[in-house]
Motif scaffolding. Structure first.
Motif, PDB file in Angstrom:
ATOM      1  N   THR A  71     -49.623 -46.629   4.081  1.00 24.70           N
ATOM      2  CA  THR A  71     -50.527 -45.514   4.377  1.00 24.70           C
ATOM      3  C   THR A  71     -50.516 -44.500   3.238  1.00 24.70           C
ATOM      4  OG1 THR A  71     -50.000 -45.798   6.706  1.00 24.70           O
ATOM      5  CG2 THR A  71     -51.083 -43.751   6.083  1.00 24.70           C
ATOM      6  N   LEU A  72     -49.335 -44.205   2.701  1.00 17.59           N
ATOM      7  CA  LEU A  72     -49.229 -43.245   1.611  1.00 17.59           C
ATOM      8  C   LEU A  72     -49.895 -43.762   0.337  1.00 17.59           C
ATOM      9  CD1 LEU A  72     -45.600 -41.896   2.061  1.00 17.59           C
ATOM     10  CD2 LEU A  72     -47.751 -40.783   2.670  1.00 17.59           C
ATOM     11  N   ILE A  73     -49.739 -45.040   0.038  1.00 21.12           N
ATOM     12  CA  ILE A  73     -50.381 -45.608  -1.152  1.00 21.12           C
ATOM     13  C   ILE A  73     -51.903 -45.541  -1.018  1.00 21.12           C
ATOM     14  CG2 ILE A  73     -50.748 -47.753  -2.440  1.00 21.12           C
ATOM     15  CD1 ILE A  73     -47.767 -48.326  -2.062  1.00 21.12           C
ATOM     16  N   ALA A  74     -52.421 -45.796   0.195  1.00 21.00           N
ATOM     17  CA  ALA A  74     -53.863 -45.672   0.420  1.00 21.00           C
ATOM     18  C   ALA A  74     -54.324 -44.222   0.218  1.00 21.00           C
ATOM     19  CB  ALA A  74     -54.216 -46.158   1.821  1.00 21.00           C
ATOM     20  N   ARG A  75     -53.522 -43.273   0.659  1.00 26.09           N
ATOM     21  CA  ARG A  75     -53.871 -41.857   0.476  1.00 26.09           C
ATOM     22  C   ARG A  75     -53.827 -41.471  -1.002  1.00 26.09           C
ATOM     23  NH1 ARG A  75     -50.838 -37.666   4.118  1.00 26.09           N
ATOM     24  NH2 ARG A  75     -51.896 -38.937   5.674  1.00 26.09           N
ATOM     25  N   PHE A  76     -52.828 -41.980  -1.743  1.00 26.87           N
ATOM     26  CA  PHE A  76     -52.760 -41.710  -3.183  1.00 26.87           C
ATOM     27  C   PHE A  76     -53.987 -42.280  -3.890  1.00 26.87           C
ATOM     28  CE2 PHE A  76     -47.850 -41.702  -2.976  1.00 26.87           C
ATOM     29  CZ  PHE A  76     -47.849 -40.367  -2.655  1.00 26.87           C
ATOM     30  N   ASP A  77     -54.414 -43.482  -3.486  1.00 25.20           N
ATOM     31  CA  ASP A  77     -55.609 -44.089  -4.089  1.00 25.20           C
ATOM     32  C   ASP A  77     -56.845 -43.235  -3.828  1.00 25.20           C
ATOM     33  OD1 ASP A  77     -54.172 -46.176  -5.125  1.00 25.20           O
ATOM     34  OD2 ASP A  77     -54.771 -47.628  -3.594  1.00 25.20           O
ATOM     35  N   ALA A  78     -56.954 -42.703  -2.623  1.00 24.40           N
ATOM     36  CA  ALA A  78     -58.126 -41.889  -2.275  1.00 24.40           C
ATOM     37  C   ALA A  78     -58.111 -40.549  -3.007  1.00 24.40           C
ATOM     38  CB  ALA A  78     -58.171 -41.658  -0.769  1.00 24.40           C
ATOM     39  N   GLU A  79     -56.946 -39.927  -3.141  1.00 27.24           N
ATOM     40  CA  GLU A  79     -56.856 -38.594  -3.723  1.00 27.24           C
ATOM     41  C   GLU A  79     -56.769 -38.594  -5.250  1.00 27.24           C
ATOM     42  OE1 GLU A  79     -56.801 -35.485  -2.269  1.00 27.24           O
ATOM     43  OE2 GLU A  79     -57.268 -36.392  -0.337  1.00 27.24           O
ATOM     44  N   LEU A  80     -56.004 -39.549  -5.826  1.00 21.51           N
ATOM     45  CA  LEU A  80     -55.714 -39.521  -7.262  1.00 21.51           C
ATOM     46  C   LEU A  80     -56.451 -40.582  -8.053  1.00 21.51           C
ATOM     47  CD1 LEU A  80     -51.862 -39.093  -6.964  1.00 21.51           C
ATOM     48  CD2 LEU A  80     -53.544 -37.301  -7.358  1.00 21.51           C
ATOM     49  N   GLY A  81     -56.979 -41.573  -7.380  1.00 18.34           N
ATOM     50  CA  GLY A  81     -57.642 -42.674  -8.070  1.00 18.34           C
ATOM     51  C   GLY A  81     -56.863 -43.962  -7.862  1.00 18.34           C
ATOM     52  N   SER A  82     -57.571 -45.041  -7.908  1.00 15.81           N
ATOM     53  CA  SER A  82     -56.964 -46.345  -7.650  1.00 15.81           C
ATOM     54  C   SER A  82     -55.999 -46.741  -8.760  1.00 15.81           C
ATOM     55  CB  SER A  82     -58.065 -47.393  -7.526  1.00 15.81           C
ATOM     56  OG  SER A  82     -57.519 -48.644  -7.238  1.00 15.81           O
ATOM     57  N   GLY A  83     -54.831 -47.242  -8.367  1.00 11.83           N
ATOM     58  CA  GLY A  83     -53.866 -47.760  -9.326  1.00 11.83           C
ATOM     59  C   GLY A  83     -52.902 -46.754  -9.910  1.00 11.83           C
ATOM     60  N   VAL A  84     -52.999 -45.486  -9.547  1.00 12.78           N
ATOM     61  CA  VAL A  84     -52.053 -44.499 -10.073  1.00 12.78           C
ATOM     62  C   VAL A  84     -50.669 -44.765  -9.492  1.00 12.78           C
ATOM     63  CG1 VAL A  84     -51.460 -42.050 -10.153  1.00 12.78           C
ATOM     64  CG2 VAL A  84     -53.820 -42.757 -10.467  1.00 12.78           C
ATOM     65  N   VAL A  85     -50.594 -44.982  -8.189  1.00 12.72           N
ATOM     66  CA  VAL A  85     -49.338 -45.331  -7.514  1.00 12.72           C
ATOM     67  C   VAL A  85     -49.553 -46.667  -6.820  1.00 12.72           C
ATOM     68  CG1 VAL A  85     -47.671 -44.689  -5.746  1.00 12.72           C
ATOM     69  CG2 VAL A  85     -48.734 -42.925  -7.129  1.00 12.72           C
ATOM     70  N   THR A  86     -48.760 -47.675  -7.197  1.00 14.10           N
ATOM     71  CA  THR A  86     -48.875 -48.986  -6.550  1.00 14.10           C
ATOM     72  C   THR A  86     -47.623 -49.348  -5.752  1.00 14.10           C
ATOM     73  OG1 THR A  86     -48.058 -50.088  -8.539  1.00 14.10           O
ATOM     74  CG2 THR A  86     -50.448 -49.894  -8.298  1.00 14.10           C
ATOM     75  N   LYS A  87     -46.533 -48.606  -5.974  1.00 11.92           N
ATOM     76  CA  LYS A  87     -45.280 -48.932  -5.293  1.00 11.92           C
ATOM     77  C   LYS A  87     -44.496 -47.654  -5.037  1.00 11.92           C
ATOM     78  CE  LYS A  87     -41.168 -51.773  -5.789  1.00 11.92           C
ATOM     79  NZ  LYS A  87     -40.379 -52.609  -6.691  1.00 11.92           N
ATOM     80  N   ILE A  88     -43.928 -47.552  -3.845  1.00  8.88           N
ATOM     81  CA  ILE A  88     -43.047 -46.438  -3.510  1.00  8.88           C
ATOM     82  C   ILE A  88     -41.660 -47.020  -3.263  1.00  8.88           C
ATOM     83  CG2 ILE A  88     -42.537 -44.598  -1.876  1.00  8.88           C
ATOM     84  CD1 ILE A  88     -45.528 -44.389  -1.334  1.00  8.88           C
ATOM     85  N   GLU A  89     -40.712 -46.616  -4.091  1.00  9.86           N
ATOM     86  CA  GLU A  89     -39.330 -47.084  -3.963  1.00  9.86           C
ATOM     87  C   GLU A  89     -38.547 -46.012  -3.223  1.00  9.86           C
ATOM     88  OE1 GLU A  89     -35.803 -47.827  -7.087  1.00  9.86           O
ATOM     89  OE2 GLU A  89     -37.707 -48.788  -7.562  1.00  9.86           O
ATOM     90  N   VAL A  90     -38.026 -46.365  -2.070  1.00 15.30           N
ATOM     91  CA  VAL A  90     -37.336 -45.400  -1.211  1.00 15.30           C
ATOM     92  C   VAL A  90     -35.834 -45.514  -1.429  1.00 15.30           C
ATOM     93  CG1 VAL A  90     -36.974 -44.627   1.153  1.00 15.30           C
ATOM     94  CG2 VAL A  90     -39.187 -45.575   0.478  1.00 15.30           C
ATOM     95  N   ILE A  91     -35.191 -44.361  -1.642  1.00 11.20           N
ATOM     96  CA  ILE A  91     -33.743 -44.304  -1.834  1.00 11.20           C
ATOM     97  C   ILE A  91     -33.178 -43.440  -0.713  1.00 11.20           C
ATOM     98  CG2 ILE A  91     -31.893 -43.609  -3.384  1.00 11.20           C
ATOM     99  CD1 ILE A  91     -33.964 -43.748  -5.638  1.00 11.20           C
ATOM    100  N   GLY A  92     -32.130 -43.930  -0.070  1.00  9.96           N
ATOM    101  CA  GLY A  92     -31.486 -43.179   1.000  1.00  9.96           C
ATOM    102  C   GLY A  92     -30.634 -42.056   0.449  1.00  9.96           C
TER     103      GLY A  92
END
Length: 152
Positions: A108-129
């Motif tokens: 969902t967040l990657i789709a929002r980044f694509d809509a707000e910033l442009g396609s392909g700016v963020v393709t992966k979110i690496e989560v660290i605990g």
């Protein structure tokens, strides 16, 4: 300077002389950049960024500076972006529960980044605990697992 201007696509406009009170300039076309005509700040800044190839760094700055706006105030209170390399955002969460929640919201967040910033700016979110405490302190710590009689 002339070569650099020609490489950017700027054309040199010759100075015009007045003979009978009329100039030999081409008619003004709105929206077209001709030489030294005044322009809006947004157009100048966009051209400046594109000429220097700064599209990716500007997008990175947008992700980090607009984090709360992009992900929401509740998520941003518990998850902060740490780094951005290529198209991967590394995010640290303050608890394992929020790390799990962010992993579930990843698409969902990657789709929002694509809509707000442009396609392909963020393709992966690496989560660290959350960071675990470091038990290795001091100059003379034991390499490897160390002695196992610490806790009785």
């Amino acid at each position: 300077m002339r070569q650099a201007a020609q490489a950017r696509g700027n054309q040199r406009t010759p100075a015009t002389r007045r003979k009978t009170g009329r100039s030999r300039q081409a008619p003004f076309i709105p929206g077209e950049y001709v030489g030294r005509d005044p322009q809006g700040l947004g157009n100048v800044f966009t051209r400046f960024v594109n000429e220097r190839g700064w599209n990716s760094p500007v997008a990175v700055g947008s992700v980090i500076s607009r984090w709360e706006e992009l992900v929401g105030s509740e998520v941003s209170a518990h998850c902060k972006p740490e780094s951005f390399q290529d198209t991967t955002v590394q995010v640290r969460c303050d608890s394992t529960a929020w790390a799990t929640q962010l992993r579930l919201l990843r698409d969902t967040l990657i789709a929002r980044f694509d809509a707000e910033l442009g396609s392909g700016v963020v393709t992966k979110i690496e989560v660290i605990g959350p960071a675990a405490p470091n038990w290795r302190k001091g100059l003379r710590s034991v390499k490897g697992r160390g002695p196992r009689d610490t806790y009785g």
